[in-house]
Scaffold this motif. Structure first.
Motif, mmCIF file in Angstrom:
data_model
loop_
_atom_site.group_PDB
_atom_site.id
_atom_site.type_symbol
_atom_site.label_atom_id
_atom_site.label_comp_id
_atom_site.label_asym_id
_atom_site.label_seq_id
_atom_site.Cartn_x
_atom_site.Cartn_y
_atom_site.Cartn_z
ATOM 1 N N GLY A 1 -0.218 -7.349 11.564
ATOM 2 C CA GLY A 1 -1.015 -8.581 11.529
ATOM 3 C C GLY A 1 -0.211 -9.777 11.077
ATOM 4 N N ASN A 2 0.898 -9.522 10.383
ATOM 5 C CA ASN A 2 1.719 -10.640 9.877
ATOM 6 C C ASN A 2 2.633 -11.220 10.934
ATOM 7 O OD1 ASN A 2 0.683 -10.474 7.327
ATOM 8 N ND2 ASN A 2 2.305 -9.136 6.531
ATOM 9 N N SER A 3 2.876 -10.421 12.002
ATOM 10 C CA SER A 3 3.893 -10.905 12.944
ATOM 11 C C SER A 3 3.258 -11.675 14.102
ATOM 12 C CB SER A 3 4.709 -9.733 13.464
ATOM 13 O OG SER A 3 3.824 -8.773 13.998
ATOM 14 N N ARG B 1 0.111 0.166 5.634
ATOM 15 C CA ARG B 1 1.225 -0.801 5.542
ATOM 16 C C ARG B 1 1.589 -1.308 6.947
ATOM 17 N NH1 ARG B 1 6.091 1.802 3.140
ATOM 18 N NH2 ARG B 1 4.585 2.359 1.569
ATOM 19 N N LYS B 2 1.671 -0.376 7.877
ATOM 20 C CA LYS B 2 2.048 -0.726 9.257
ATOM 21 C C LYS B 2 1.028 -1.675 9.880
ATOM 22 C CE LYS B 2 4.730 2.115 12.342
ATOM 23 N NZ LYS B 2 4.751 3.401 12.990
ATOM 24 N N PRO C 1 0.823 -1.218 0.000
ATOM 25 C CA PRO C 1 0.000 0.000 0.000
ATOM 26 C C PRO C 1 0.852 1.262 0.000
ATOM 27 C CG PRO C 1 -0.120 -1.127 2.114
ATOM 28 C CD PRO C 1 0.703 -1.993 1.238
ATOM 29 N N ASP C 2 0.364 2.288 -0.678
ATOM 30 C CA ASP C 2 1.073 3.575 -0.673
ATOM 31 C C ASP C 2 0.988 4.216 0.715
ATOM 32 O OD1 ASP C 2 1.711 3.320 -3.297
ATOM 33 O OD2 ASP C 2 -0.128 4.315 -4.006
#
Ligand code: 5GP
Length: 208
Positions: free
Chosen positions: A206-208, A200-201, A194-195
């Motif tokens: 959510g990925n970690s 993005r953050k 995402p721009d």
């Protein structure tokens, strides 16, 4: 950070219309890059060095193989063809999408390397139509047409190597199908960057 470009690998049995299709794709998307392979085959009429291929001697080709300069290479109808690692990496790192027109051997090599890209196979509507198109282009003598059809059958038997199949009945429709594939592939979540830094953050959290 620039998002890496998408490698788009396109193959087809000889006579299925890949060259015409790629020319139409080029017109439709003038910003799309096409990989220029190295080959030992002689240029055909209307082909240009550095545009259609880099035409080199067999000695030079084998030297490049020894130096590990090709991502993949293959011997096709008695000539060598190879994709220069450097050329494609330079393009992809700049975030530009890149079409690689490869034969099935090249795709087998890339799959073995677990190369990330979208793999598209262009198929004829029927074997009868493939024979008609091969005969119609008048570039091969009769015995070579039979030989190319046999090679074509073996290639079609390897369709499972690809992500997408495009039956090439009509060039314009096939171009539209390929454009839809490219558009959808670029929206895959694993390629999404995402721009907006905040979004993005949140995604990263959510990925970690
Ligand atoms: P042509 O001689 O008709 O231009 O190409 C013959 C075949 O070689 C086509 O199927 C084409 O896609 C394939 N080809 C062209 N460049 C490469 C390459 O760098 N690697 C591989 N594996 N196949 C290639």
């Amino acid at each position: 950070m620039t998002q890496e470009g998408l490698p788009i690998i396109i193959s087809a049995p000889s006579g299925a219309g890949k060259t015409t299709l790629c020319q139409a794709l080029r017109k439709r998307l003038p910003d799309l890059n096409f990989s220029v392979s190295h080959t030992t085959r002689a240029p055909r009429k209307n082909e240009q060095d550095g545009v259609d291929y880099h035409y080199i001697s067999k000695e030079k080709f084998l030297e490049m193989v020894d130096n590990g300069e090709f991502l993949e290479w293959a011997k096709i109808h008695g000539n060598y063809y190879g994709t220069s690692r450097k050329n494609i990496e330079d393009t992809l790192q700049k975030g530009k999408d890149l079409v690689l027109e490869l034969d099935v051997q090249g795709v087998e090599a890339l799959r073995t390397l677990k190369y990330q890209g979208v793999f598209i196979f262009v198929l004829p509507p029927s074997m009868e139509e493939l024979e008609k198109r091969l005969a119609g282009r008048g570039t091969e003598p009769d015995n070579q047409i039979k030989q190319r059809l046999e090679v074509g059958k073996k290639e079609i038997a390897k369709s499972h190597l690809y992500d997408y199949a495009v039956t090439n009945v009509n060039i314009d429709e096939s171009v539209e199908t390929i454009l839809s594939i490219i558009r959808a592939e670029k929206k895959r979540m694993n390629r999404y960057q995402p721009d907006c830094p905040e979004i993005r953050k949140i995604i990263e959290s959510g990925n970690s």
